[in-house]
Design a protein around this motif. Structure first.
Motif, PDB file in Angstrom:
ATOM      1  N   GLY A 169      71.800  49.142  45.750  1.00 22.53           N
ATOM      2  CA  GLY A 169      72.928  49.082  44.835  1.00 22.53           C
ATOM      3  C   GLY A 169      73.413  47.662  44.643  1.00 22.53           C
ATOM      4  N   HIS A 170      74.468  47.539  43.873  1.00 19.51           N
ATOM      5  CA  HIS A 170      75.084  46.250  43.564  1.00 19.51           C
ATOM      6  C   HIS A 170      76.352  46.107  44.402  1.00 19.51           C
ATOM      7  N   PHE A 171      76.713  44.875  44.745  1.00 14.91           N
ATOM      8  CA  PHE A 171      77.966  44.649  45.446  1.00 14.91           C
ATOM      9  C   PHE A 171      78.717  43.471  44.832  1.00 14.91           C
ATOM     10  N   THR A 172      80.033  43.561  44.908  1.00 14.40           N
ATOM     11  CA  THR A 172      80.919  42.447  44.581  1.00 14.40           C
ATOM     12  C   THR A 172      81.753  42.179  45.816  1.00 14.40           C
TER      13      THR A 172
ATOM     14  N   ARG B 255      79.900  60.280  48.021  1.00  8.71           N
ATOM     15  CA  ARG B 255      78.486  60.476  48.340  1.00  8.71           C
ATOM     16  C   ARG B 255      77.940  59.296  49.131  1.00  8.71           C
ATOM     17  N   TYR B 256      78.390  58.087  48.760  1.00 10.30           N
ATOM     18  CA  TYR B 256      77.998  56.856  49.450  1.00 10.30           C
ATOM     19  C   TYR B 256      79.254  56.079  49.842  1.00 10.30           C
ATOM     20  N   ILE B 257      79.077  55.048  50.651  1.00  3.69           N
ATOM     21  CA  ILE B 257      80.164  54.115  50.919  1.00  3.69           C
ATOM     22  C   ILE B 257      80.427  53.334  49.633  1.00  3.69           C
ATOM     23  N   GLU B 258      81.675  53.310  49.176  1.00  6.02           N
ATOM     24  CA  GLU B 258      82.000  52.657  47.912  1.00  6.02           C
ATOM     25  C   GLU B 258      82.837  51.395  48.091  1.00  6.02           C
ATOM     26  N   HIS B 259      83.661  51.368  49.129  1.00  6.91           N
ATOM     27  CA  HIS B 259      84.533  50.206  49.343  1.00  6.91           C
ATOM     28  C   HIS B 259      84.597  49.885  50.831  1.00  6.91           C
ATOM     29  N   LEU B 260      84.637  48.602  51.139  1.00  7.91           N
ATOM     30  CA  LEU B 260      84.791  48.129  52.505  1.00  7.91           C
ATOM     31  C   LEU B 260      85.794  46.988  52.481  1.00  7.91           C
ATOM     32  N   GLU B 261      86.790  47.067  53.339  1.00  8.22           N
ATOM     33  CA  GLU B 261      87.766  45.982  53.432  1.00  8.22           C
ATOM     34  C   GLU B 261      87.945  45.595  54.885  1.00  8.22           C
ATOM     35  N   MET B 262      87.865  44.293  55.150  1.00 12.57           N
ATOM     36  CA  MET B 262      88.006  43.768  56.494  1.00 12.57           C
ATOM     37  C   MET B 262      89.182  42.793  56.503  1.00 12.57           C
ATOM     38  N   ARG B 263      90.168  43.086  57.353  1.00 11.92           N
ATOM     39  CA  ARG B 263      91.323  42.192  57.502  1.00 11.92           C
ATOM     40  C   ARG B 263      91.061  41.297  58.703  1.00 11.92           C
ATOM     41  N   LEU B 264      91.055  39.997  58.446  1.00  6.48           N
ATOM     42  CA  LEU B 264      90.670  39.032  59.470  1.00  6.48           C
ATOM     43  C   LEU B 264      91.887  38.289  60.019  1.00  6.48           C
TER      44      LEU B 264
ATOM     45  N   PHE C 221      80.962  48.491  46.265  1.00  5.17           N
ATOM     46  CA  PHE C 221      79.576  48.857  46.004  1.00  5.17           C
ATOM     47  C   PHE C 221      79.501  49.707  44.731  1.00  5.17           C
ATOM     48  N   SER C 222      78.478  49.470  43.915  1.00  2.00           N
ATOM     49  CA  SER C 222      78.330  50.219  42.665  1.00  2.00           C
ATOM     50  C   SER C 222      76.847  50.392  42.343  1.00  2.00           C
ATOM     51  N   ASN C 223      76.584  51.242  41.339  1.00  2.00           N
ATOM     52  CA  ASN C 223      75.209  51.497  40.874  1.00  2.00           C
ATOM     53  C   ASN C 223      74.264  51.830  42.022  1.00  2.00           C
ATOM     54  N   GLN C 224      74.723  52.665  42.947  1.00  2.00           N
ATOM     55  CA  GLN C 224      73.914  53.007  44.109  1.00  2.00           C
ATOM     56  C   GLN C 224      72.954  54.151  43.784  1.00  2.00           C
ATOM     57  N   ALA C 225      71.738  54.028  44.302  1.00  2.00           N
ATOM     58  CA  ALA C 225      70.715  55.035  44.045  1.00  2.00           C
ATOM     59  C   ALA C 225      69.672  54.982  45.158  1.00  2.00           C
ATOM     60  N   PRO C 226      68.988  56.107  45.428  1.00  2.00           N
ATOM     61  CA  PRO C 226      67.929  56.111  46.453  1.00  2.00           C
ATOM     62  C   PRO C 226      66.788  55.163  46.078  1.00  2.00           C
ATOM     63  N   LEU C 227      66.179  54.591  47.093  1.00  3.42           N
ATOM     64  CA  LEU C 227      65.006  53.731  46.901  1.00  3.42           C
ATOM     65  C   LEU C 227      63.737  54.577  46.838  1.00  3.42           C
ATOM     66  N   THR C 228      62.815  54.174  45.979  1.00  2.00           N
ATOM     67  CA  THR C 228      61.507  54.826  45.937  1.00  2.00           C
ATOM     68  C   THR C 228      60.605  54.187  46.990  1.00  2.00           C
ATOM     69  N   PRO C 229      59.517  54.855  47.391  1.00  2.32           N
ATOM     70  CA  PRO C 229      58.578  54.241  48.360  1.00  2.32           C
ATOM     71  C   PRO C 229      58.057  52.892  47.880  1.00  2.32           C
ATOM     72  N   GLU C 230      57.808  52.759  46.587  1.00  2.00           N
ATOM     73  CA  GLU C 230      57.314  51.489  46.046  1.00  2.00           C
ATOM     74  C   GLU C 230      58.369  50.394  46.191  1.00  2.00           C
ATOM     75  N   GLU C 231      59.622  50.739  45.959  1.00  2.00           N
ATOM     76  CA  GLU C 231      60.697  49.750  46.090  1.00  2.00           C
ATOM     77  C   GLU C 231      60.899  49.356  47.552  1.00  2.00           C
ATOM     78  N   ILE C 232      60.730  50.301  48.451  1.00  2.00           N
ATOM     79  CA  ILE C 232      60.835  49.977  49.872  1.00  2.00           C
ATOM     80  C   ILE C 232      59.741  48.995  50.288  1.00  2.00           C
ATOM     81  N   ASP C 233      58.522  49.232  49.826  1.00  2.00           N
ATOM     82  CA  ASP C 233      57.407  48.354  50.166  1.00  2.00           C
ATOM     83  C   ASP C 233      57.605  46.938  49.638  1.00  2.00           C
ATOM     84  N   ALA C 234      58.356  46.808  48.556  1.00  2.00           N
ATOM     85  CA  ALA C 234      58.552  45.507  47.929  1.00  2.00           C
ATOM     86  C   ALA C 234      59.684  44.699  48.575  1.00  2.00           C
TER      87      ALA C 234
END
Length: 198
Positions: free
Chosen positions: A40-43, A159-168, A178-191
């Motif tokens: 997925g993508h993260f900001t 369904r997935y972890i969407e937000h994480l906040e750490m107070r330091l 986290f956004s645009n999350q999706a399962p990895l295919t076997p080909e993507e894992i190999d890459a």
């Protein structure tokens, strides 16, 4: 017939509070384990309290259960971190709170998605709220030395972890969306890269 119907309805209503309390840490773990490989993508946004500055970065991540997290920073600079479960135990917060970031996030993802709740339990008290579609968990350091660096960690999602906040320490904060999350295919894992870059 009507009496039986009323009895069924009453039983159903009695069961609702029990169902609501059934979502616990184990249920959350089982939900997260349904996807053994994820991308997925993260900001990532950092607030530096002492200089009143906000720093933002973006990129992509990939997670493969029991193997690794690949954290690929794309802006403002390009950088890649590959963290394995063996590396995660070494990803403790540095003395400089500003440097806390990608290794701690990657280690948390490995432990949460990989089911290593015992590792987190030994370091953090955990408070879970919500249900399978809208959950929130707060991690508070047990060790005073760790508490001097991290105030708390909050995660939320469905369904997935969407937000994480750490107070330091010192009022600094780190947030990852986290956004645009999706399962990895076997080909993507190999890459995926397998060399750790620090």
């Amino acid at each position: 017939m009507m009496r039986r119907l009323i009895a069924y309805i009453c039983l159903g209503l009695v069961g609702l509070p029990l169902a609501a309390h059934a979502f616990d840490r184990q249920a959350l773990q089982e939900r997260l384990e349904q996807t053994p490989a994820l991308q997925g993508h993260f900001t990532q946004t950092r607030w530096l309290a002492d200089v009143d500055t906000t720093l933002e970065s973006q990129g992509h991540f990939a997670y493969v259960r029991d193997e690794k997290v690949v954290w690929q920073l794309e802006t403002p600079v390009e950088d890649t971190l590959v963290l394995t479960p063996a590396d995660a135990t070494e990803a403790t917060p540095p003395n400089d709170a500003r440097r806390a970031g990608r290794e701690q996030i990657a280690a948390l993802l490995l432990q949460l998605l990989g089911g290593d709740w015992s590792a987190l339990e030994s370091r953090f008290t955990q408070t879970l709220e919500g249900d399978a579609d809208d959950w929130r968990i707060r991690l508070t350091p047990r060790d005073p030395a760790l508490a001097e660096r991290i105030g708390e960690i909050r995660l939320s999602g469905g369904r997935y972890i969407e937000h994480l906040e750490m107070r330091l320490a010192g009022g600094d904060r780190l947030r990852v969306d986290f956004s645009n999350q999706a399962p990895l295919t076997p080909e993507e894992i190999d890459a995926l890269p397998d060399a750790t870059t620090r």
